[in-house]
Design an enzyme around this catalytic site. Structure first.
Site, short mmCIF file in Angstrom:
data_model
loop_
_atom_site.label_atom_id
_atom_site.label_comp_id
_atom_site.label_asym_id
_atom_site.label_seq_id
_atom_site.Cartn_x
_atom_site.Cartn_y
_atom_site.Cartn_z
N GLU A 168 -15.58 -17.31 -45.85
CA GLU A 168 -16.00 -17.27 -44.50
C GLU A 168 -17.43 -16.68 -44.23
O GLU A 168 -17.84 -15.93 -43.19
CB GLU A 168 -15.09 -16.38 -43.50
CG GLU A 168 -13.58 -16.75 -43.57
CD GLU A 168 -12.71 -15.88 -42.71
OE1 GLU A 168 -13.25 -14.89 -42.24
OE2 GLU A 168 -11.55 -16.23 -42.46
N ASN A 208 -14.18 -20.58 -49.41
CA ASN A 208 -13.01 -20.69 -48.63
C ASN A 208 -13.56 -20.60 -46.91
O ASN A 208 -14.37 -19.51 -46.81
CB ASN A 208 -12.08 -19.80 -48.95
CG ASN A 208 -10.70 -19.90 -48.21
OD1 ASN A 208 -10.01 -20.98 -48.33
ND2 ASN A 208 -10.14 -18.77 -47.67
N HIS A 245 -6.20 -23.08 -40.29
CA HIS A 245 -5.32 -22.52 -39.07
C HIS A 245 -5.44 -23.24 -37.72
O HIS A 245 -6.56 -23.31 -36.97
CB HIS A 245 -6.30 -21.25 -38.82
CG HIS A 245 -6.00 -20.20 -39.95
ND1 HIS A 245 -4.65 -19.70 -40.23
CD2 HIS A 245 -6.79 -19.50 -40.89
CE1 HIS A 245 -4.92 -18.87 -41.15
NE2 HIS A 245 -6.19 -18.76 -41.53
N GLU A 274 -4.52 -21.66 -45.98
CA GLU A 274 -4.00 -20.79 -45.11
C GLU A 274 -3.16 -21.58 -43.87
O GLU A 274 -3.24 -20.92 -42.81
CB GLU A 274 -4.87 -19.94 -44.57
CG GLU A 274 -5.60 -19.16 -45.86
CD GLU A 274 -6.80 -17.95 -45.17
OE1 GLU A 274 -6.53 -17.56 -44.06
OE2 GLU A 274 -7.39 -17.58 -45.97
N ASP A 276 -1.37 -22.95 -40.80
CA ASP A 276 -0.40 -22.46 -39.67
C ASP A 276 -0.51 -23.25 -38.57
O ASP A 276 -1.79 -23.75 -38.39
CB ASP A 276 -0.33 -21.16 -39.50
CG ASP A 276 -1.58 -20.35 -39.39
OD1 ASP A 276 -2.55 -21.13 -39.20
OD2 ASP A 276 -1.74 -18.96 -39.47
C1 XIL Z 1 -5.41 -11.79 -42.53
C2 XIL Z 1 -4.07 -11.24 -42.77
O1 XIL Z 1 -3.12 -11.99 -42.65
C3 XIL Z 1 -3.86 -9.85 -41.94
O2 XIL Z 1 -2.72 -9.26 -42.36
C4 XIL Z 1 -4.98 -8.89 -42.18
O3 XIL Z 1 -4.96 -7.96 -41.17
C5 XIL Z 1 -6.57 -9.84 -41.67
O4 XIL Z 1 -6.31 -11.06 -42.63
N1 XIL Z 1 -8.47 -15.58 -42.97
C6 XIL Z 1 -8.08 -15.21 -44.51
C7 XIL Z 1 -7.23 -14.32 -44.33
O5 XIL Z 1 -9.07 -15.47 -45.23
O6 XIL Z 1 -7.62 -13.32 -45.49
C8 XIL Z 1 -6.88 -13.65 -43.13
O7 XIL Z 1 -5.77 -12.71 -43.34
C9 XIL Z 1 -6.53 -14.48 -42.02
C10 XIL Z 1 -7.76 -15.20 -41.84
#
Ligand code: XIL
Length: 482
Positions: A168, A208, A245, A274, A276
């Site tokens: 990020e 990522n 996401h 990731e 969802d």
């Molecule tokens: C999130 C986790 O799911 C949470 O438990 C934590 O509080 C914050 O991070 N992008 C990412 C992940 O790369 O590491 C993040 O995970 C969600 C967004």
């Protein structure tokens, strides 16, 4: 055939509906599937993904290690695991030089003992940093980042499938996100990747990010330009993770496949890291899975949790299983899309000379052998390779094709060039896993830097996007080596 493999890794051959473990070494890094699109459909997410040489992963927190409901589904359906928080910088180095791998190792050990591989997440990020980074800046912070990467990667050296080296680092407008790491100098990302390569030469090194799924979005273009620059200058980056996401107000863009293809065309793997989706829209889940399945270098999909009760955005019920561990409609849509995959991950497939839709291998040796990519002398003879075209996708006004390049000889060959004649009106827009000269008429495509060497009876493939009608198949006229 070629097969991606790292030392000491068990190998899974898919035969019929059941997977047969044929070799397990002492290093508990798990399985590499051998793709077989002609095998029976998979009845679990991992079996369906492995048909095309892909994986299907999930993320888990350490608290799930005592959650039998979670573990049962994880073990049945998934073959890749990511730690939700346990391998992040604040977890692994709470105090300077004091590393703590207990929580990360617990997840790693469970996953690998259950035949899964593990993605490392993450080494350098603006969030979830060790508290001591907060009092550092400039070269002191840069040094702390380098020390952190070295310390964590030394512990997991040779054990992980991939690391999200940097997470990020871009802002929504396509420029770099402002952060304490960015303030150490614009080169912090490439320094992180170079450090990582030296610390573990075999693990895949990924960048990522989120909101990089829409090809026309400024942030996507910003990341794309960085990866293109890195590849052109030899900065070691192997993969791009698209978080995917489609929650919190985001949704599947219509051009997602173009984004995946475009990154892959730079010579990196792509992965959905990731995923969802708000209310687990079956349409969007099918769409994101299809996009990955259509891109040869899209190596796998990870969902951020398994059941809605595991999700960081649980109020959107965005995962494939409900709170009672029942698969939702989206689960079936993903399973079907995985089973319908038309492309295999390069290096995982069994050469199939009679693949549906293929034309006969070309007559060898009719083109002038010239392959700028193969400086080393070839041990194969000119014309030792064959090229087979097949259509992988088509739509009104365009199509996607794949050419399998096979070494049918008993000697390895180093470098290959395929000449392909396009029909009238067909023009090539994009090539991946190969480098083209020309875009219409007779086009030549030589190997990329990483797929020129083919052992005896090995094969690889390149893909392309073309404008025009797919009704007349492009004809491979020759395959030569070098
Ligand atoms: C999130 C986790 O799911 C949470 O438990 C934590 O509080 C914050 O991070 N992008 C990412 C992940 O790369 O590491 C993040 O995970 C969600 C967004």
């Amino acid at each position: 055939m070629t097969e991606r493999r790292t030392g000491g890794r068990a190998r899974l051959l898919l035969g019929g509906a059941c997977a047969v473990l044929i070799a397990v070494s002492s290093v508990a890094v798990a399985t590499v599937a051998r793709a077989d699109l002609t095998g029976p459909p998979g009845t679990t997410l991992k079996a369906a993904a492995e048909r095309s040489g892909r994986y299907f992963g999930a993320a888990m927190g350490g608290d799930r290690l005592s959650d039998q409901g979670f573990l049962t589904i994880a073990n049945r359906e998934f073959d890749m695991m990511t730690a939700v928080n346990e391998m992040k910088p604040d977890a692994t180095e709470p105090n300077r030089g004091q590393f703590d791998f207990r929580a990360g190792d617990a997840i790693y050990n469970w996953a690998t003992q259950h035949g899964m591989r593990v993605r490392g997440h993450t080494l350098a990020w603006h969030a979830q940093q060790p508290r001591f980074w907060g009092s550092l800046s400039g070269s002191a912070l840069r040094t702390a980042m380098i020390d952190h990467i070295n310390g964590v990667m030394a512990h997991y050296r040779g054990k992980l499938y991939a690391w999200d080296v940097v997470n990020e680092a871009f802002a929504e407008n396509g420029s770099r996100r402002s952060s304490n790491l960015q303030s150490t100098g614009n080169d912090w990302i490439e320094v992180a990747f170079r450090t990582a390569r030296a610390a573990d030469p075999t693990v895949k090194l990924c960048y990522n990010d989120y909101n990089i799924e829409n090809w026309t979005y400024a942030k996507t273009q910003g990341v794309y330009n960085m990866i293109r620059d890195f590849k052109s200058r030899g900065v070691p980056v192997d993969c791009v993770g698209l978080q995917t996401h489609f929650t919190g107000g985001s949704s599947l863009p219509g051009n997602f496949q173009t984004t995946l293809q475009s990154f892959a065309a730079l010579g990196v793997d792509v992965a959905l890291t990731e995923a969802d989706v708000t209310n687990a829209s079956a349409t969007q889940y099918a769409g994101l899975t299809q996009a990955c399945s259509n891109v040869p270098r899209c190596v796998g999909i990870t969902t951020w949790g398994i059941r809605d009760s595991d999700s960081w955005r649980g109020n959107e019920n965005p995962l494939l299983f409900d709170r009672n561990s029942n698969p939702k409609a989206a689960y079936t849509s993903v399973l079907n899309a995985l089973n319908a995959a038309s492309t295999t991950v390069p290096g995982t497939s069994i050469p199939s000379p009679s693949a549906p839709g293929s034309v006969s291998p070309s007559a060898p040796g009719s083109a002038s052998p010239s392959s700028p990519g193969s400086a080393s002398p070839s041990t194969g003879s000119p014309g030792a390779c064959t090229a087979t075209y097949h259509l992988t996708n088509s739509w009104n006004g365009g199509f996607q094709g794949e050419v399998t390049v096979a070494n049918n000889g008993s000697a390895p060959l180093s470098g290959w060039t395929v000449r392909l004649t396009l029909a009238g009106g067909q023009t090539i827009a994009n090539v991946w896993n190969g480098v083209n000269t020309g875009t219409s008429g007779t086009v030549s495509v030589r190997n990329a830097d990483y797929n020129g060497t083919l052992g005896a009876n090995a094969s690889t493939s390149f893909g392309f996007l073309a404008n025009g009608s797919s009704s007349t198949a492009p004809v491979p006229v020759s395959c030569t080596s070098p």
